[in-house]
Design a protein around this motif. Sequence first.
Motif, short mmCIF file in Angstrom:
data_model
loop_
_atom_site.label_atom_id
_atom_site.label_comp_id
_atom_site.label_asym_id
_atom_site.label_seq_id
_atom_site.Cartn_x
_atom_site.Cartn_y
_atom_site.Cartn_z
N UNK A 1 -19.18 15.02 90.98
CA UNK A 1 -19.90 16.25 91.34
C UNK A 1 -20.03 17.19 90.14
N UNK A 2 -19.06 17.16 89.23
CA UNK A 2 -19.13 18.05 88.07
C UNK A 2 -20.29 17.68 87.17
N UNK B 1 -23.63 19.91 86.44
CA UNK B 1 -24.02 20.26 85.07
C UNK B 1 -25.50 19.98 84.84
N UNK B 2 -25.98 18.84 85.36
CA UNK B 2 -27.41 18.50 85.22
C UNK B 2 -28.27 19.49 86.01
N UNK B 3 -27.80 19.85 87.21
CA UNK B 3 -28.56 20.81 88.02
C UNK B 3 -28.62 22.17 87.34
N UNK C 1 -21.75 24.00 79.89
CA UNK C 1 -20.98 25.23 79.69
C UNK C 1 -20.97 26.08 80.95
N UNK C 2 -22.10 26.16 81.63
CA UNK C 2 -22.19 26.96 82.84
C UNK C 2 -21.37 26.35 83.97
N UNK D 1 -40.08 15.32 81.11
CA UNK D 1 -39.23 14.82 82.21
C UNK D 1 -38.12 13.95 81.63
N UNK D 2 -36.90 14.20 82.08
CA UNK D 2 -35.74 13.45 81.61
C UNK D 2 -34.94 12.95 82.81
N UNK D 3 -34.45 11.74 82.67
CA UNK D 3 -33.55 11.17 83.68
C UNK D 3 -32.17 11.02 83.04
N UNK D 4 -31.17 11.60 83.68
CA UNK D 4 -29.82 11.59 83.13
C UNK D 4 -28.91 10.77 84.04
N UNK D 5 -28.33 9.75 83.46
CA UNK D 5 -27.38 8.93 84.22
C UNK D 5 -26.04 9.65 84.33
N UNK D 6 -25.46 9.68 85.53
CA UNK D 6 -24.15 10.32 85.74
C UNK D 6 -23.29 9.37 86.57
#
Length: 414
Positions: free
Chosen positions: A79-80, A84-86, A157-158, A69-74
């Motif tokens: 929204x971009x 990207x995380x999604x 990239x996606x 499990x990772x938590x990414x701060x944005x």
Amino acid sequence: MTTTLPSPTGTTTPEEAAEGTRGAWLVVMKREIVVRALNKTFLVGLLVSVVIIAALAAFMAWQGSKTDSFTVAVPAGDTAATAAVESAASIPEAQGGGAELTTLEVPDDAAARTALAAGDADAWLHPAAGSADDGWVLTGEADPDSTLTRLLTAGVAEQTLATNAEAAGTTTAELTAGGTLTTDRLDGDAVDSQTLFFASFALALLFFLGALGSGQMIAGSVVEEKQSRLVEIMATAVPLRHLLAGKILGSSVVALAQNVVFAAVGLVALSFTPTASILPSLSTSLLWFVLFFAVGFLGLAALYAVAGALASRTEDLQHTTTPMTMAVMGVYFLTFSASGTFETVLSYVPVASVVSMPVRVLSGDAAWWEPIVSLLILAAFAVVALLVSERAYRGALLQTGGRIGWRSALTARA
């Protein structure tokens, strides 16, 4: 019920002697099995080995099922970055992997750094130089996790491709049409290289434990009986070839049973791991291994018995068994690391074929007739080893006074 009467002279005739010793090898074999089965050291070692095998399989199952499990701060409102995380989060699910990604919106850079320092976030995804047009940066308290980096690289990239496609008035599907890649293999359902290496290591270890442990037990049993002079008493009632045959067969039964137990525990344990899909192929390979081991160990057991007969004291065993120990260790190290032409050659070389040929069967590299030919070669080796060992065993067993050489044992009158 028929009773054999003694001869009128009070002596035993050759016919009566032959009748009395005909089943001596069976008595010796049963004794070897019972003594070994009641040996505390053997039983403890067997139990420990079974526990280790089960524990390794449990660890593999845990590794295969655990989810990172990772938590990414944005940046808040970006929204971009969120997209990207999604996108990155959907990759493990599509590939059957185990990783979960969640976002943590932060109002500014200072809040992102605070979240990293406090452990509230594992990484911080943000545009380079304040603009996504210059690319993205993944920042961590230390180096970001490699799995997370790989997933977010693909996710960025996606998402970027989708954004650019929308700006160009097209869609991602249209831009990537015809760009999918699938894999195929000419060898059909053969197992992958990593699984094959694990299987070869496991078979080599089974051979090593069975051959070395049981072989040393045979040699130790022989020298103990010789050192205590018990064998001199036994030799008056039991032909030495019967004594050797009983020891070889008894020890072979125990060694084979031990490997069958290990293999069964391993198969059951693997059924709970991600490699369960290869169990049918692995079961066939293990059946060949058991058959090869049963034949090959007869020759090895005979040679170990001679190693015990060549010694006059227990202290001599280290010297007399060294060639056998080195050979068994050589087979262990060579077979699980062999590949290509070298492995093919080893699969026909006694006793290396005990491991190498079942591995080739598992990989799908061996034709249907190759295990049969290899087994016949191994059987020929076992017969020659038995014949030579029987002569050396009879020549050395009753000699005392120090270590005996093979030449002396083979040329001695027995």
